[in-house]
Design an enzyme around this catalytic site. Structure first.
Site, PDB file in Angstrom:
ATOM      1  N   HIS A   1      -1.344   1.422 -52.860  1.00  0.00           N
ATOM      2  CA  HIS A   1      -2.243   2.508 -52.461  1.00  0.00           C
ATOM      3  C   HIS A   1      -3.559   2.336 -53.206  1.00  0.00           C
ATOM      4  CE1 HIS A   1      -3.782   6.503 -51.576  1.00  0.00           C
ATOM      5  NE2 HIS A   1      -2.882   6.547 -50.618  1.00  0.00           N
TER       6      HIS A   1
ATOM      7  N   HIS B   1      -3.721   1.311 -42.878  1.00  0.00           N
ATOM      8  CA  HIS B   1      -3.845   2.768 -43.061  1.00  0.00           C
ATOM      9  C   HIS B   1      -2.684   3.453 -42.349  1.00  0.00           C
ATOM     10  CE1 HIS B   1      -5.537   6.652 -43.636  1.00  0.00           C
ATOM     11  NE2 HIS B   1      -6.485   6.665 -42.754  1.00  0.00           N
TER      12      HIS B   1
ATOM     13  N   ASP C   1       4.210   6.019 -46.411  1.00  0.00           N
ATOM     14  CA  ASP C   1       4.681   5.412 -45.161  1.00  0.00           C
ATOM     15  C   ASP C   1       6.046   4.747 -45.250  1.00  0.00           C
ATOM     16  OD1 ASP C   1       1.311   4.700 -44.854  1.00  0.00           O
ATOM     17  OD2 ASP C   1       2.424   5.988 -43.471  1.00  0.00           O
TER      18      ASP C   1
END
Ligand code: SDX
Length: 371
Positions: free
Chosen positions: A258, A219, A308
């Site tokens: 994702h 995460h 990210d």
């Protein structure tokens, strides 16, 4: 093409929310405003206000909100003592989690209706101070002075980290990153914070819950893991070979894939990638990042870069230590967590799903001597 593993509540609609749309075919929107517009035109404080109160602020509301956030930077002496006693080699996410929890004990919240907005602003203001008080105390033996002429969280964090005011581009990139990370519907840490709020627990506990969940590399911790992956390669050729080896070994490439976004990608990624390119497009770090992305586009198109992957190189170009990447995620996502905590409280029902029992059938007790 590999199928998505079942489990993990994949594809399950776990409740209603009016805060954010993710991957429902109309992109990523916070309370109806597109992430593209917010990243292009807004400051992070405007987005924080939008998430906390439901509307974009006017000039007076924004000025008052920023003044409250600035006042909220101060550290109580008791909290300073606690931060000084957190080991120098502690993980910065543990510093943030401990700081949040300790503040809840020092400045408790007694009545949600009247205090939740005060506590949310307090946490938004103090989080950069918590991390950087611990940082400077242990790294250079100084005690952070929370006074600053910087009137935004982005500017304050960068100025106190580097000891000088950031350039306009660097400050704007930080605003954009904080905006991109602010809110993302029922992601793991937000849903966990809602579960905590649904038991009528306090705001500090719900935010501490979110921090604890965000810490994981699947995460929030993925931006740090992605930086370590990029840093592990000396050049483009080694990066390409390395990625194929990781895929061959069926290991995960951090910053890719994702739960909600598929081949159409994470709308936040191109925005932060453009900032990474603006700040460091001619560096090996950026070129290696693009080489990794290119292999994945070819070999695993169903695993696009998520928010990210290019946040990693962008933060590197902001000269932020790698293990501070996820703490910055906290400074931003506290706004999303807060919006969901308030929404949960406004129409609360204890969140308690059921499980499908797959254990042994009922059986008779066997006395110890007979076992
Ligand atoms: C965030 O939910 C949110 O909104 C989160 C977030 C937010 O803003 O709050 O967007 C922030 O958490 C972004 C994600 C950051 N995490 C990472 O980058 C870690 C790497 N990514 C993977 O762990 C994975 O993609 C997840 C956890 C993000 C999503 O995983 P899923 O939906 O549970 O899918 P899965 O693990 O079942 O994967 C399906 C297949 C598997 O292969 P098979 O076993 O079916 O053969 O795809 C493979 C996986 O092995 N796969 C990957 C991969 N991600 C999935 N293979 C290599 N590298 C990857 N990154």
């Amino acid at each position: 093409m590999s199928s998505k593993k079942t489990g993990g509540l994949a594809g399950v609609v776990a409740g209603e929310s009016a805060i954010c749309t993710v991957g429902q075919g109309n992109g990523l929107n916070y309370r109806g405003y597109s992430i593209e517009d917010l990243a292009k035109y807004a400051t992070f404080e405007e987005v924080a206000f939008l998430l906390q109160f439901g509307e974009l602020p006017n000039k007076i509301e924004l000025q008052e909100y920023k003044e409250k956030l600035t006042k909220a930077r101060s550290l109580p002496e008791k909290l300073k003592n606690i931060l000084e006693n957190i080991p120098k080699n502690a993980h910065p996410m543990d510093v943030m989690r401990t700081g949040c929890s300790a503040l809840g004990a020092i400045e408790p919240e007694f009545n949600f209706q009247s205090e939740q907005d005060r506590v949310i602003i307090r946490l938004l203001g103090i989080f950069p101070s918590i991390l950087l008080y611990w940082h400077h105390f242990h790294k250079d033996g100084t005690k952070l002075d929370t006074n600053s002429d910087e009137d935004t969280i982005a500017g304050y964090f960068l100025e106190k980290l580097h000891g000088k005011s950031p350039s306009q581009d660097v400050r704007r990139c930080m605003h954009v990153s904080l905006i991109l990370y602010a809110e993302h519907e029922f992601n793991a840490s937000t849903f966990a914070a809602r579960i905590c709020a649904s038991t009528l627990s306090d705001t500090y506990s719900a935010i501490t819950t979110g921090i604890s969940v965000l810490r994981g590399p699947l995460h929030g911790g993925a931006n740090e893991a992605a930086m370590k992956l990029i840093d592990s390669f000396d050049g483009i050729d080694e990066a390409v070979k390395g990625v194929y080896k990781i895929l061959e070994d069926k290991k995960l490439l951090m910053g890719f894939g994702h739960r909600v976004y598929g081949e159409d990608g994470d709308p936040r990624s191109p925005i932060i990638k453009s900032w990474s390119k603006k700040l460091g497009g001619d560096t090996d770090t950026f070129k290696i990042s693009e080489a990794i992305e290119k292999v994945m586009k070819k070999e695993k198109p169903q695993l696009p870069t998520n928010a990210d992957f290019f946040s990693a190189s962008a933060y590197r170009f902001l000269d932020i230590p790698t293990d501070y990447f996820t703490p910055i995620f906290i400074m931003s996502r506290t706004t999303g967590w807060a919006a969901h905590i308030k929404e949960q409280r406004a129409n609360n029902k204890l969140i308690r799903p059921s499980s499908q029992y797959i254990g042994v059938e009922n059986r008779n007790y066997i006395k110890l001597g007979d076992r």
